[in-house]
Design an enzyme around this catalytic site. Sequence first.
Site, PDB file in Angstrom:
ATOM      1  N   ASN A 100       0.829  -1.142  -0.084  1.00 28.05           N
ATOM      2  CA  ASN A 100       0.298   0.046   0.041  1.00 28.05           C
ATOM      3  C   ASN A 100       0.977   1.148   0.097  1.00 28.05           C
ATOM      4  OD1 ASN A 100      -1.643   2.532   1.056  1.00 28.05           O
ATOM      5  ND2 ASN A 100      -2.726   0.926   1.450  1.00 28.05           N
ATOM      6  N   GLU A 149      -4.018   1.974  -2.951  1.00 31.55           N
ATOM      7  CA  GLU A 149      -3.694   3.347  -2.636  1.00 31.55           C
ATOM      8  C   GLU A 149      -3.086   4.070  -3.590  1.00 31.55           C
ATOM      9  OE1 GLU A 149      -6.046   5.212   0.860  1.00 31.55           O
ATOM     10  OE2 GLU A 149      -4.402   3.287   2.171  1.00 31.55           O
ATOM     11  N   ASP A 152      -3.907  -4.649   0.777  1.00 37.04           N
ATOM     12  CA  ASP A 152      -4.002  -4.389   2.535  1.00 37.04           C
ATOM     13  C   ASP A 152      -6.020  -4.334   2.755  1.00 37.04           C
ATOM     14  OD1 ASP A 152      -4.930  -3.036   4.041  1.00 37.04           O
ATOM     15  OD2 ASP A 152      -4.916  -1.118   3.723  1.00 37.04           O
ATOM     16  N   ASN A 185      -6.624  -4.526   5.834  1.00 34.04           N
ATOM     17  CA  ASN A 185      -7.401  -3.462   6.479  1.00 34.04           C
ATOM     18  C   ASN A 185      -7.815  -4.594   8.223  1.00 34.04           C
ATOM     19  OD1 ASN A 185      -7.124  -0.313   6.993  1.00 34.04           O
ATOM     20  ND2 ASN A 185      -8.108  -0.505   4.848  1.00 34.04           N
ATOM     21  N   ASP A 196      -2.046  -6.030   5.686  1.00 32.18           N
ATOM     22  CA  ASP A 196      -0.949  -6.543   4.318  1.00 32.18           C
ATOM     23  C   ASP A 196      -0.894  -7.945   4.765  1.00 32.18           C
ATOM     24  OD1 ASP A 196      -1.127  -3.753   3.261  1.00 32.18           O
ATOM     25  OD2 ASP A 196      -0.397  -3.640   5.503  1.00 32.18           O
ATOM     26  N   ASP A 250       3.004   4.541   4.902  1.00 36.45           N
ATOM     27  CA  ASP A 250       2.612   4.284   6.217  1.00 36.45           C
ATOM     28  C   ASP A 250       2.548   2.734   6.106  1.00 36.45           C
ATOM     29  OD1 ASP A 250      -0.074   4.759   4.736  1.00 36.45           O
ATOM     30  OD2 ASP A 250      -1.462   5.479   6.358  1.00 36.45           O
ATOM     31  N   HIS A 251       2.575   2.262   5.303  1.00 42.06           N
ATOM     32  CA  HIS A 251       2.043   0.018   4.753  1.00 42.06           C
ATOM     33  C   HIS A 251       4.021  -0.072   4.857  1.00 42.06           C
ATOM     34  CE1 HIS A 251      -2.089  -0.083   4.826  1.00 42.06           C
ATOM     35  NE2 HIS A 251      -1.781   0.808   4.834  1.00 42.06           N
TER      36      HIS A 251
END
Length: 254
Positions: free
Chosen positions: A7, A34, A145, A147, A216, A245-246
């Site tokens: 991501n 994303e 991802d 989530n 993930d 951030d991933h």
Amino acid sequence: MKIATWNVNSLRVRLPQVLRWLDVHRPDVLALQETKTEDRDFPADEFQRSGYHAAFTGQPAYNGVALLARDPPHELLTALPGSDDPQRRVLAATVGEVRVLNVYVPNGQSLDSDKYRYKLEWLAQLNRWLGELLHHYPRLVVLGDFNIAPEDRDVHDAEMWRGQVLVSAAERAAFRSLLDQGLTDSFRLFEQAGGHYSWWDYRAAAFRRNLGLRIDHILLSAELAARCHGTRIDREPRAWERPSDHAPVTTELS
DNA sequence: ATGGTGGCGCGGCCA
């Protein structure tokens, strides 16, 4: 065969990092989530110069998924079957002998949100599709991802997170249903310990303190799980300047 | 301190 997921939280911002990472690791397939990039702006030429074909389905500002592959991807699908969802969260393709399903599962925001209900319905649709997918494609990888942190050991502070979005019982049950239909969480084939995360909040120096979640995932059909040699989370790009951030996650198949 | 940071796109939403 190396298959990876990342991501990137905006491909426009992260393109130099993705190119750098591809150059070092040379996966056969990299699934991106994303991208936040409209199809007409997708940097396919840049990836072509690095030796990768690209398939993508995007929209402005939000969502967007892509597949980069050294062999050309074919049999593309860009939505859940029968769905007219405008949010671009699904991209399926065949690369070589493997069917790849790249997903960006809705975040859900909070348990009292309409977005949470959307997330659970989205996961139910994915679950309904999965049986058919496994039937048609015995060599199937579902990655992206999700989530969802599947278990407490995937959460830095399970007590603090209890009952929140990303760890709630209903989300975990939906994830468990994917596994129960015949997928394997490839990371857990090799590593049983906690403390391994794929996402850290930008705030509160979460990465430096390893306050993360493992959300993930690379899920493998039985045939591919039997050929899996390892799955690892690469924390290095999370420490680069202006990171996603991933972290990327990679699996190796024989 | 119901905060904090980051991306998109230029105000507020989303993660």
